[in-house]
Design a protein around this motif. Sequence first.
Motif, mmCIF file in Angstrom:
data_model
loop_
_atom_site.group_PDB
_atom_site.id
_atom_site.type_symbol
_atom_site.label_atom_id
_atom_site.label_comp_id
_atom_site.label_asym_id
_atom_site.label_seq_id
_atom_site.Cartn_x
_atom_site.Cartn_y
_atom_site.Cartn_z
ATOM 1 N N MET A 38 48.534 -55.647 -69.629
ATOM 2 C CA MET A 38 47.925 -55.518 -71.200
ATOM 3 C C MET A 38 47.777 -56.786 -72.009
ATOM 4 S SD MET A 38 49.928 -52.764 -73.117
ATOM 5 C CE MET A 38 49.797 -50.644 -73.064
ATOM 6 N N ASN A 39 46.556 -56.787 -72.581
ATOM 7 C CA ASN A 39 46.213 -57.982 -73.391
ATOM 8 C C ASN A 39 45.562 -56.978 -75.210
ATOM 9 O OD1 ASN A 39 44.731 -58.358 -73.426
ATOM 10 N ND2 ASN A 39 44.821 -59.448 -71.936
ATOM 11 N N LEU A 40 45.919 -57.496 -76.209
ATOM 12 C CA LEU A 40 45.908 -57.285 -76.916
ATOM 13 C C LEU A 40 44.451 -57.444 -77.329
ATOM 14 C CD1 LEU A 40 47.779 -58.952 -79.589
ATOM 15 C CD2 LEU A 40 47.490 -56.679 -79.625
ATOM 16 N N SER A 41 43.012 -57.670 -76.801
ATOM 17 C CA SER A 41 42.125 -57.567 -77.125
ATOM 18 C C SER A 41 41.245 -56.641 -75.088
ATOM 19 C CB SER A 41 40.959 -58.953 -76.382
ATOM 20 O OG SER A 41 41.705 -59.769 -75.683
ATOM 21 N N SER A 42 42.136 -56.370 -74.008
ATOM 22 C CA SER A 42 41.574 -55.155 -74.052
ATOM 23 C C SER A 42 41.316 -54.111 -73.451
ATOM 24 C CB SER A 42 42.633 -55.119 -72.182
ATOM 25 O OG SER A 42 44.341 -54.871 -72.800
ATOM 26 N N PRO A 43 40.189 -53.463 -73.411
ATOM 27 C CA PRO A 43 39.538 -52.234 -73.935
ATOM 28 C C PRO A 43 40.805 -51.199 -73.947
ATOM 29 C CG PRO A 43 38.251 -53.492 -71.587
ATOM 30 C CD PRO A 43 39.678 -54.207 -71.475
ATOM 31 N N ILE A 44 41.005 -49.889 -74.326
ATOM 32 C CA ILE A 44 41.327 -49.075 -74.624
ATOM 33 C C ILE A 44 41.798 -48.686 -73.144
ATOM 34 C CG2 ILE A 44 42.046 -46.834 -75.656
ATOM 35 C CD1 ILE A 44 40.960 -48.181 -78.217
ATOM 36 N N GLU A 45 40.264 -47.864 -72.733
ATOM 37 C CA GLU A 45 40.232 -47.071 -71.618
ATOM 38 C C GLU A 45 40.324 -48.344 -70.190
ATOM 39 O OE1 GLU A 45 35.918 -47.889 -72.895
ATOM 40 O OE2 GLU A 45 35.606 -47.941 -70.709
ATOM 41 N N LEU A 95 34.723 -44.312 -83.791
ATOM 42 C CA LEU A 95 35.703 -44.617 -84.984
ATOM 43 C C LEU A 95 35.709 -45.826 -85.027
ATOM 44 C CD1 LEU A 95 39.153 -41.934 -84.005
ATOM 45 C CD2 LEU A 95 37.443 -42.081 -86.212
ATOM 46 N N GLY A 96 34.784 -46.642 -84.007
ATOM 47 C CA GLY A 96 34.603 -47.729 -83.811
ATOM 48 C C GLY A 96 36.091 -48.488 -83.095
ATOM 49 N N LEU A 97 36.524 -48.238 -82.076
ATOM 50 C CA LEU A 97 37.387 -48.770 -81.803
ATOM 51 C C LEU A 97 37.570 -48.872 -80.478
ATOM 52 C CD1 LEU A 97 40.470 -45.848 -82.471
ATOM 53 C CD2 LEU A 97 40.000 -47.838 -83.516
ATOM 54 N N THR A 98 37.726 -50.284 -80.135
ATOM 55 C CA THR A 98 37.269 -50.345 -78.996
ATOM 56 C C THR A 98 38.932 -51.128 -77.637
ATOM 57 O OG1 THR A 98 35.331 -51.326 -79.645
ATOM 58 C CG2 THR A 98 35.505 -52.592 -77.838
ATOM 59 N N THR A 99 39.191 -52.087 -78.264
ATOM 60 C CA THR A 99 40.247 -52.362 -77.768
ATOM 61 C C THR A 99 41.721 -52.341 -78.414
ATOM 62 O OG1 THR A 99 40.221 -54.697 -79.950
ATOM 63 C CG2 THR A 99 38.807 -55.110 -77.548
ATOM 64 N N LEU A 100 42.832 -52.227 -77.536
ATOM 65 C CA LEU A 100 43.929 -52.453 -78.445
ATOM 66 C C LEU A 100 44.771 -52.826 -79.485
ATOM 67 C CD1 LEU A 100 46.341 -52.582 -74.577
ATOM 68 C CD2 LEU A 100 45.075 -50.705 -75.511
ATOM 69 N N ARG A 101 44.254 -54.225 -79.538
ATOM 70 C CA ARG A 101 44.180 -54.096 -81.112
ATOM 71 C C ARG A 101 43.394 -53.145 -82.049
ATOM 72 N NH1 ARG A 101 44.581 -59.531 -82.501
ATOM 73 N NH2 ARG A 101 43.941 -60.353 -81.364
ATOM 74 N N ASP A 102 42.472 -52.709 -81.927
ATOM 75 C CA ASP A 102 41.578 -52.342 -82.935
ATOM 76 C C ASP A 102 42.653 -51.003 -83.300
ATOM 77 O OD1 ASP A 102 39.700 -53.707 -83.061
ATOM 78 O OD2 ASP A 102 38.175 -52.580 -80.941
ATOM 79 N N LEU A 103 42.812 -50.525 -82.120
ATOM 80 C CA LEU A 103 44.149 -48.974 -82.036
ATOM 81 C C LEU A 103 45.422 -48.910 -82.758
ATOM 82 C CD1 LEU A 103 43.779 -46.302 -80.622
ATOM 83 C CD2 LEU A 103 45.164 -47.203 -79.066
ATOM 84 N N LEU A 104 45.846 -51.174 -82.844
ATOM 85 C CA LEU A 104 47.160 -50.904 -84.049
ATOM 86 C C LEU A 104 47.146 -50.577 -85.116
ATOM 87 C CD1 LEU A 104 48.876 -53.554 -81.904
ATOM 88 C CD2 LEU A 104 49.556 -51.918 -82.377
ATOM 89 N N ARG A 125 48.514 -36.757 -81.664
ATOM 90 C CA ARG A 125 49.722 -36.447 -80.957
ATOM 91 C C ARG A 125 49.289 -37.822 -79.596
ATOM 92 N NH1 ARG A 125 52.117 -33.307 -78.179
ATOM 93 N NH2 ARG A 125 52.588 -31.494 -79.996
ATOM 94 N N TRP A 126 47.552 -37.814 -79.030
ATOM 95 C CA TRP A 126 47.653 -38.946 -78.541
ATOM 96 C C TRP A 126 47.595 -39.876 -79.018
ATOM 97 C CZ3 TRP A 126 44.414 -42.796 -77.974
ATOM 98 C CH2 TRP A 126 44.312 -43.017 -76.266
ATOM 99 N N LEU A 127 46.754 -40.710 -80.292
ATOM 100 C CA LEU A 127 47.129 -41.623 -80.897
ATOM 101 C C LEU A 127 48.447 -42.505 -81.255
ATOM 102 C CD1 LEU A 127 44.517 -40.772 -83.611
ATOM 103 C CD2 LEU A 127 44.466 -42.900 -82.130
ATOM 104 N N TYR A 128 49.184 -40.909 -81.067
ATOM 105 C CA TYR A 128 50.805 -41.615 -81.688
ATOM 106 C C TYR A 128 51.432 -41.629 -80.345
ATOM 107 C CZ TYR A 128 56.156 -40.945 -82.007
ATOM 108 O OH TYR A 128 57.177 -41.301 -82.681
ATOM 109 N N HIS A 129 51.172 -41.365 -79.157
ATOM 110 C CA HIS A 129 52.001 -42.335 -77.454
ATOM 111 C C HIS A 129 51.270 -43.113 -77.562
ATOM 112 C CE1 HIS A 129 54.688 -38.409 -77.021
ATOM 113 N NE2 HIS A 129 53.813 -37.350 -77.434
ATOM 114 N N ALA A 130 50.338 -43.531 -78.090
ATOM 115 C CA ALA A 130 49.494 -45.012 -77.515
ATOM 116 C C ALA A 130 49.598 -45.916 -78.099
ATOM 117 C CB ALA A 130 47.751 -44.915 -77.263
ATOM 118 N N MET A 131 50.210 -45.941 -79.447
ATOM 119 C CA MET A 131 50.737 -46.470 -80.457
ATOM 120 C C MET A 131 52.483 -46.663 -79.763
ATOM 121 S SD MET A 131 48.522 -46.919 -81.784
ATOM 122 C CE MET A 131 47.366 -45.600 -83.439
#
Length: 734
Positions: free
Chosen positions: A1-8, A24-33, A167-173
């Motif tokens: 896992m790293n910050l620039s890996s794709p969410i999927e 939502l314009g979310l690509t990477t884990l960083r975006d998600l954070l 809920r999904w976002l919560y668990h992902a975070m």
Amino acid sequence: MNLSSPIEKEFRVDKRHKAAFVRLGLTTLRDLLYYFPARYHHISNIKKIAHARAGKEVILYGRVVSAKMSKAYRKKIPLAEAIIEDGTGSIKAVWFHQAYIAKRMKKGDMVKLAGKVTEGSSGLYLANPEFEHAKELPMDIGTLFGKDTQETLSYPVYPESRGITSRWLYHAMQRILGSGVMEELRDPLPKEILKKYRLPTLRTALVWVHAPRKESDALAARKRFAFEEIFFIQLERQRVRHAYRQNPTFVIDVEKKEIDSFLKRFPFKPTGAQESAITSIVSDLKKDTPMTRLLEGDVGSGKTLVAAATTYATIMTRPLKRPETLGRSSQGDDSAQRQDFGNLQVAYMAPTEILANQHFESFIEYFEHLSINIGLLTGSGCKKFPSKVNPGKATKISRTQLLKWVENGEIPILIGTHALIQKTVRFKYLAYVIIDEQHRFGIKQRMELVQKDGKVPHLLSMTATPIPRTLALTIYGDLDLTLLDEMPAGRKEIITEIVPVKKREEVYEKVRKKLKNGQQAYVICPRIEEPDPDKASALRVKSVKAEAERLKEKVFPKYEIDVLHGKMKPKEKEDVMGEFANRKTDILVATSVVEVGVNVPNATTIVIEGAERFGLAQLHQLRGRVLRSTHQAYCFLFANTKTKQSLGRLKALTTAKDGFKLSELDLELRGAGQLTGEKQWGISDLGMEAIKNIKMVEAARIEAIAMMEKDPGLKGHPAIKERLSGTKADIHLE
Ligand code: ADP
Ligand code: MG
């Protein structure tokens, strides 16, 4: 896992998730954070239904007993109505104007509702609560909120989008926060700044924003990110300012008495504010550093005159003979170095063709006596004044011809729309650029305009868009500010009325009287066409087309009515405006396209339908359309709202005359979710929270200015430099 890996790559996602990420314009884990909760629910708010009390914010879990669509208030308002029960009791929930919600729940579904308990005539109910399907009851807090976070007192609620739940976002975070990727984070804010303003570090702030243990942590985190956003906007602007002012420019030097004699030709005396604006601009133009100035003046304050007088100063200045003596080194020049022919050039950019035409017409009037050429360049055609065959008039010419003349310097004044900033438009001595209503042009576009010939012109942006001071300091951080805070004398104050529906006919009678006297009127509607019939019941909003027909048939049969809206071709708009300006039409039914700068002094009444749909500042802009003459002007507001809050908001218009005050009020009254900063100014909702806070804006500004002064190349701040590169401000002008 790293910050620039794709969410999927890190999470199991389906098609619907993916579509939501794109949206939502979310690509990477960083975006998600960086996708922050909209709110927090406090676990202590979770109640059994039996414990719900009137006036309290609660979160209820239960099963749907029944759900149906219905109507209320004389069957005018569609709604959804549901009963839910949880074993301790049952309660009703009602969603006004959202009848479709009834379709989203079936009898027996487990749901979660969050909202305020209201006491009605038939007992307690929840009005417009947030609603989601719940997979389990919250009996086992451990399973619902994650085993490690049992101490969490509040949990985040993320803005949802089709396919992706809070809920999904919560668990992902939670998973990202608990992983090693957090080690990768580099805080772009310098330690000194964090310390000075007591802001949490990036890592702490991310934890606090997604999993706060107490409310104050969440707040501190949000404050940090808000500060960060404003700070970076400020840095960007300061960098643009710095880069721009590095460049050489033309020295424009005209005697004060020459300008005075130009002003004497007008049938009125300039206001004190106009005088002092002209003075500050003229003294800027004399310098060898390019001016970057914003002229902010309420509608009708007379910005065009300031533009004209300073244009005059520019075209009366001869270009210097040798190009190498231009700019920086030209300070000691004397008139012996001046050339005998040719003028410095002015480009005057308007946001719409209508306005470009209007400025063209005005400038012909102002500069006619000088026998100089004035050009008009728009997407739908070009003109030149004077015409060879008919010297009193303008004539249509080809674009190619116009561009040739602009390039060889024969056209000292070129007026136009954004067509002016195309690469194909080359000037010989572009010395001064005036941009009307510049917020419609991004910084990047502005830069394109000035890059063209190596040197940079002086820049004057003009805006009537009343915006709060904190916002102006932020989005126009690269400009010096001049206010036109005085209205020309002799203007009657506009009378603004909020009209109850039953007095509609009285208003029309007043309008008829005005029309009878040969004056004209605007009718503003929020939409262009009727919404499609399915949705129509929910949206009783007047449309330009239908309203124009209705007025023609039933209300003003004796008068000429025309329509104007954003979907018309520029040529059509121009024709309609032309006819209105020439009094061929009496009433113009339009969308808010007439908002910006259109000037028809004979129009003295404006009727605004669906006024609750416009912001205060926008309404103020709209009524500015009828502030142009010495006749008494009226603004009638019809609103489809009975709520105290909306009416109270509109009432501010009837008392406040100052657009800037109204914009402050707009900012104050706007609740979360109604902030349109992202769309309009490129500032997130979080950033807009900061905009409400003058101290924070000033702090961010001071720090950004200090940093740019000390270290313009940002050599000592690589993290900041990295963050800024790739942003739109990263334009090198040298
Ligand atoms: P805005 O600031 O909205 O662009 P304009 O420049 O279009 O305002 O000016 C509005 C109107 O006021 C125009 O008709 C203009 O001729 C007139 N005007 C401008 N300055 C003065 C003044 N000092 N005294 C009287 N009328 C003025
Ligand atoms: Mg104007």
